[in-house]
Scaffold this motif. Structure first.
Motif, short mmCIF file in Angstrom:
data_model
loop_
_atom_site.label_atom_id
_atom_site.label_comp_id
_atom_site.label_asym_id
_atom_site.label_seq_id
_atom_site.Cartn_x
_atom_site.Cartn_y
_atom_site.Cartn_z
N SER A 21 0.82 -1.21 0.00
CA SER A 21 0.00 0.00 0.00
C SER A 21 0.85 1.25 0.00
CB SER A 21 -0.94 -0.01 1.21
OG SER A 21 -1.65 1.19 1.28
N ILE A 22 1.89 1.25 0.87
CA ILE A 22 2.79 2.41 0.94
C ILE A 22 3.50 2.61 -0.38
CG2 ILE A 22 4.89 3.29 2.03
CD1 ILE A 22 3.94 1.90 4.61
N SER A 23 3.96 1.48 -0.98
CA SER A 23 4.64 1.57 -2.27
C SER A 23 3.73 2.15 -3.33
CB SER A 23 5.12 0.17 -2.69
OG SER A 23 5.67 0.21 -3.98
N GLY A 24 2.45 1.71 -3.30
CA GLY A 24 1.49 2.23 -4.26
C GLY A 24 1.27 3.71 -4.11
N LEU A 25 1.21 4.19 -2.85
CA LEU A 25 1.04 5.61 -2.62
C LEU A 25 2.23 6.39 -3.15
CD1 LEU A 25 -0.46 5.63 0.98
CD2 LEU A 25 -1.63 6.28 -1.12
N ALA A 26 3.44 5.83 -2.94
CA ALA A 26 4.65 6.51 -3.41
C ALA A 26 4.63 6.60 -4.93
CB ALA A 26 5.89 5.75 -2.93
N GLN A 27 4.18 5.51 -5.59
CA GLN A 27 4.14 5.54 -7.04
C GLN A 27 3.17 6.58 -7.56
OE1 GLN A 27 3.27 1.52 -8.16
NE2 GLN A 27 5.39 0.84 -7.99
N LYS A 28 2.06 6.77 -6.86
CA LYS A 28 1.09 7.76 -7.27
C LYS A 28 1.66 9.17 -7.23
CE LYS A 28 -3.05 5.18 -5.90
NZ LYS A 28 -4.19 5.14 -4.97
N LYS A 29 2.67 9.36 -6.37
CA LYS A 29 3.23 10.69 -6.22
C LYS A 29 4.49 10.89 -7.07
CE LYS A 29 1.48 11.76 -1.61
NZ LYS A 29 1.82 12.24 -0.27
N THR A 30 4.80 9.92 -7.90
CA THR A 30 5.98 10.02 -8.76
C THR A 30 5.60 10.70 -10.06
OG1 THR A 30 6.90 8.01 -7.79
CG2 THR A 30 7.79 8.71 -9.91
N GLY A 31 6.46 11.59 -10.53
CA GLY A 31 6.19 12.31 -11.76
C GLY A 31 6.37 11.45 -12.99
N GLN A 32 6.01 11.99 -14.13
CA GLN A 32 6.15 11.27 -15.39
C GLN A 32 7.62 11.12 -15.77
OE1 GLN A 32 3.86 12.61 -18.72
NE2 GLN A 32 1.98 12.87 -17.53
N PRO A 33 8.01 9.97 -16.33
CA PRO A 33 9.38 9.80 -16.81
C PRO A 33 9.71 10.84 -17.87
CG PRO A 33 8.23 7.69 -16.74
CD PRO A 33 7.20 8.75 -16.51
N GLY A 34 10.88 11.42 -17.78
CA GLY A 34 11.29 12.40 -18.77
C GLY A 34 10.83 13.82 -18.50
N ALA A 35 10.09 14.03 -17.41
CA ALA A 35 9.65 15.39 -17.08
C ALA A 35 10.86 16.25 -16.76
CB ALA A 35 8.69 15.36 -15.89
N ARG A 36 10.81 17.49 -17.18
CA ARG A 36 11.93 18.42 -16.97
C ARG A 36 11.83 19.06 -15.59
NH1 ARG A 36 13.38 23.97 -18.60
NH2 ARG A 36 11.17 24.33 -19.07
N ALA A 37 12.88 18.95 -14.81
CA ALA A 37 12.90 19.56 -13.48
C ALA A 37 13.20 21.05 -13.61
CB ALA A 37 13.96 18.90 -12.61
N VAL A 38 12.33 21.89 -13.03
CA VAL A 38 12.48 23.35 -13.15
C VAL A 38 12.30 23.98 -11.77
CG1 VAL A 38 11.66 25.44 -14.26
CG2 VAL A 38 11.48 23.26 -15.46
N LEU A 39 13.24 24.81 -11.40
CA LEU A 39 13.16 25.60 -10.17
C LEU A 39 12.98 27.08 -10.48
CD1 LEU A 39 13.61 25.68 -6.98
CD2 LEU A 39 16.01 26.19 -7.54
N TRP A 40 13.66 27.51 -11.55
CA TRP A 40 13.71 28.93 -11.90
C TRP A 40 13.77 29.04 -13.42
CZ3 TRP A 40 17.56 31.36 -14.72
CH2 TRP A 40 17.55 32.76 -14.72
#
Length: 327
Positions: A21-40
């Protein structure tokens, strides 16, 4: 004996199910593969700091307000509501509503990714009550909220933009600098997917840090939303001979400020100095501060910018070759 084994097997089964269950919750909160990380991102032109990152098109329509539920997390009372257009908002009450609104606008003006929020001078939530100076934070349907991000473990370690963001936490006198205040949000932008790294709680700002780093019950002198106190609060203590800036910071995670170089401070100073008087004023007007408070905060803002400008302009030549390479 068989009963004992049965309980053991049942306990093991429940443990396995919990982990799944915990693993499933973590997966739900994972972003799409290849998404670009942006801070600024670089700022093109003068951004509107009165309306902020949501602009006029995202302003809440308060002709009709529907109560959804109460949020019990955090120190400030929050309610989830829907407006007349069907948009969902988190209404934050209390002393943190105003400073958070202004802090978001200033970061947005510098190019940082932020939440979308507005300060509502008066809000009636049916069945709950009428409140003043309420911060409404958007929860767009097409934006997915992922896990928190950590100050010490993220894709931007050592970069100018991360170091600049850390400086802004001192600038704002943010005494509640914790990973749990950070959030990654998945945003679809012009056909691409961005994992935007934002600070989701900036309420403990525009006051003073106090004189210790003890737990909440033992904090002495810490304040938020106190313009006069913020105007007088410390910012930069000195520039060290090795090319690092020593900040007057007593908030949580103070050691985060130990590795900021003069050159990184210069990067932020250049961007702060691009903000116009109108933008600075609008950032505080957006939070419904009284005109005299707006002037006090404007003075405090400009004083800090000048302090950072002078510290990094006067010393960066003398420490050339001693600072770490910037990201």
């Amino acid at each position: 004996m068989n009963t004992t084994k049965g309980f053991r097997h049942f306990g093991m089964l429940m443990m396995i199910l919990s982990l799944i269950s915990i693993s499933g919750l973590a997966q739900k909160k994972t972003g799409q593969p290849g998404a670009r990380a942006v801070l600024w991102e670089p700022v093109n032109g003068e951004r509107d700091l009165l309306l902020g990152p949501g602009g006029a098109e995202m302003k809440p329509d308060l002709r009709k307000v529907t109560f959804v539920k109460e949020h019990t997390n955090g120190h400030n009372k929050k309610y989830e509501i829907k407006d007349a257009s069907g948009r969902t908002w988190i209404a934050k009450l209390g002393t943190e509503a105003q400073p958070e609104t202004s802090a978001v606008r200033i970061l947005y003006g510098l190019g940082y990714k932020t939440e979308i929020n507005y300060l509502v001078p008066h809000l009636t939530i049916p069945g709950i009550g009428r409140f003043e100076n309420v911060r409404l934070e958007a929860r767009p349907k097409d934006v997915k909220r992922l896990d928190e991000w950590k100050w010490r473990d993220n894709p931007f370690i050592g970069s100018n933009e991360l170091q600049g963001l850390k400086i802004m936490m001192v600038f704002f006198t943010n005494y509640d600098l914790l990973d749990l205040q950070n959030k990654v949000i998945e945003v679809h932008n012009n056909g691409t997917v961005e994992d935007q790294y934002i600070i989701s709680d900036l309420g403990a700002t525009f006051g003073k840090l106090g004189n210790n780093n003890l737990p909440v019950l033992f904090r002495l002198g810490r304040k938020s939303n106190d313009p006069a106190t913020w105007n007088e609060a410390g910012f930069i203590s000195k520039v060290k001979r090795n090319g690092y800036i020593d900040f007057d910071f007593k908030g949580k995670s103070r050691d985060l400020m130990n590795d900021i170089t003069v050159e990184q401070g210069r990067w932020l100073a250049d961007r702060l100095m691009q903000l116009t008087d109108r933008q600075i004023t609008d950032a505080f007007r957006a939070a419904n501060y009284e005109p005299d408070w707006v002037e006090i905060m404007k003075i405090g803002f400009k004083g800090r910018v000048k302090e950072l400008d002078e510290a990094t302009r006067m010393t960066r030549v003398s420490v050339a070759g001693l600072t770490k390479p910037t990201g």
